[in-house]
Design a protein around this motif. Structure first.
Motif, PDB file in Angstrom:
ATOM      1  N   ILE A   1     -14.706 -37.411 -26.769  1.00  0.00           N
ATOM      2  CA  ILE A   1     -14.504 -37.311 -25.260  1.00  0.00           C
ATOM      3  C   ILE A   1     -13.105 -37.669 -25.083  1.00  0.00           C
ATOM      4  CG2 ILE A   1     -14.887 -37.966 -23.051  1.00  0.00           C
ATOM      5  CD1 ILE A   1     -17.296 -36.543 -23.827  1.00  0.00           C
ATOM      6  N   THR A   5     -12.303 -33.290 -21.372  1.00  0.00           N
ATOM      7  CA  THR A   5     -13.463 -33.307 -21.662  1.00  0.00           C
ATOM      8  C   THR A   5     -14.373 -34.131 -20.927  1.00  0.00           C
ATOM      9  OG1 THR A   5     -13.621 -34.504 -23.700  1.00  0.00           O
ATOM     10  CG2 THR A   5     -13.625 -31.979 -23.891  1.00  0.00           C
ATOM     11  N   ASP A   6     -13.927 -35.404 -20.535  1.00  0.00           N
ATOM     12  CA  ASP A   6     -14.619 -36.331 -19.724  1.00  0.00           C
ATOM     13  C   ASP A   6     -14.894 -35.738 -18.251  1.00  0.00           C
ATOM     14  OD1 ASP A   6     -15.666 -39.115 -19.389  1.00  0.00           O
ATOM     15  OD2 ASP A   6     -13.896 -39.425 -18.211  1.00  0.00           O
ATOM     16  N   TRP A   8     -15.459 -32.740 -17.500  1.00  0.00           N
ATOM     17  CA  TRP A   8     -16.407 -31.165 -17.433  1.00  0.00           C
ATOM     18  C   TRP A   8     -17.811 -31.623 -16.785  1.00  0.00           C
ATOM     19  CZ3 TRP A   8     -16.002 -29.306 -23.215  1.00  0.00           C
ATOM     20  CH2 TRP A   8     -15.054 -28.904 -23.582  1.00  0.00           C
ATOM     21  N   VAL A  10     -21.679 -31.899 -15.773  1.00  0.00           N
ATOM     22  CA  VAL A  10     -22.745 -31.961 -16.570  1.00  0.00           C
ATOM     23  C   VAL A  10     -23.900 -32.043 -15.470  1.00  0.00           C
ATOM     24  CG1 VAL A  10     -24.154 -33.488 -17.905  1.00  0.00           C
ATOM     25  CG2 VAL A  10     -21.610 -33.067 -18.496  1.00  0.00           C
ATOM     26  N   LEU A  18     -25.846 -37.558 -22.418  1.00  0.00           N
ATOM     27  CA  LEU A  18     -24.538 -36.986 -22.880  1.00  0.00           C
ATOM     28  C   LEU A  18     -23.895 -38.528 -23.020  1.00  0.00           C
ATOM     29  CD1 LEU A  18     -22.041 -35.399 -23.330  1.00  0.00           C
ATOM     30  CD2 LEU A  18     -21.478 -35.565 -20.915  1.00  0.00           C
ATOM     31  N   ASP A  19     -24.056 -39.383 -22.055  1.00  0.00           N
ATOM     32  CA  ASP A  19     -23.491 -40.835 -22.203  1.00  0.00           C
ATOM     33  C   ASP A  19     -23.923 -41.453 -23.700  1.00  0.00           C
ATOM     34  OD1 ASP A  19     -21.959 -40.834 -19.997  1.00  0.00           O
ATOM     35  OD2 ASP A  19     -23.483 -41.830 -18.838  1.00  0.00           O
ATOM     36  N   LYS A  22     -21.938 -38.797 -26.768  1.00  0.00           N
ATOM     37  CA  LYS A  22     -20.661 -38.372 -26.391  1.00  0.00           C
ATOM     38  C   LYS A  22     -19.602 -38.802 -27.478  1.00  0.00           C
ATOM     39  CE  LYS A  22     -19.398 -40.786 -22.582  1.00  0.00           C
ATOM     40  NZ  LYS A  22     -18.987 -40.756 -21.036  1.00  0.00           N
ATOM     41  N   TYR A  23     -19.758 -39.960 -28.052  1.00  0.00           N
ATOM     42  CA  TYR A  23     -18.846 -40.553 -29.117  1.00  0.00           C
ATOM     43  C   TYR A  23     -19.254 -40.184 -30.370  1.00  0.00           C
ATOM     44  CZ  TYR A  23     -17.076 -42.747 -24.878  1.00  0.00           C
ATOM     45  OH  TYR A  23     -16.748 -43.015 -23.666  1.00  0.00           O
ATOM     46  N   VAL A  27     -16.753 -31.873 -29.127  1.00  0.00           N
ATOM     47  CA  VAL A  27     -16.894 -30.810 -28.488  1.00  0.00           C
ATOM     48  C   VAL A  27     -16.241 -29.493 -28.993  1.00  0.00           C
ATOM     49  CG1 VAL A  27     -16.195 -29.966 -25.955  1.00  0.00           C
ATOM     50  CG2 VAL A  27     -16.977 -32.360 -26.418  1.00  0.00           C
TER      51      VAL A  27
END
Length: 86
Positions: A1, A5-6, A8, A10, A18-19, A22-23, A27
């Protein structure tokens, strides 16, 4: 992220998922263009609604054969690019 992208969008019901991931994943934005201009992922849904598009994709076919079993087929498609025509 990253900073882009943070932000975008959702769907609310997927935000926690996602949380959680995401790391761990990178993407890969859907390549959508209008008049050779890249459409930001945050704008894609609105721009595609009702649009006429040209989709470039790869389609792969696999014939699966196993001894003493009926053969079957499977297909895989990857979208390479979407061009908004109208």
């Amino acid at each position: 992220i990253d900073a882009e992208t943070d932000l975008w969008p959702v769907p609310f019901h997927l935000a926690n998922e996602l949380d959680r991931i995401k790391y761990d994943f990178m993407v890969n934005p859907l390549p959508v263009y209008k008049d050779d201009e890249f459409i930001s992922p945050s704008d894609v849904e609105a721009r595609l609604d009702g649009a006429l598009v040209e989709v470039t994709f790869n389609l792969e076919h696999y014939a699966i054969f196993k001894h003493n079993e009926i053969p079957h087929d499977t297909f895989d498609a990857d979208v390479l690019q979407i061009n908004i025509l109208k």
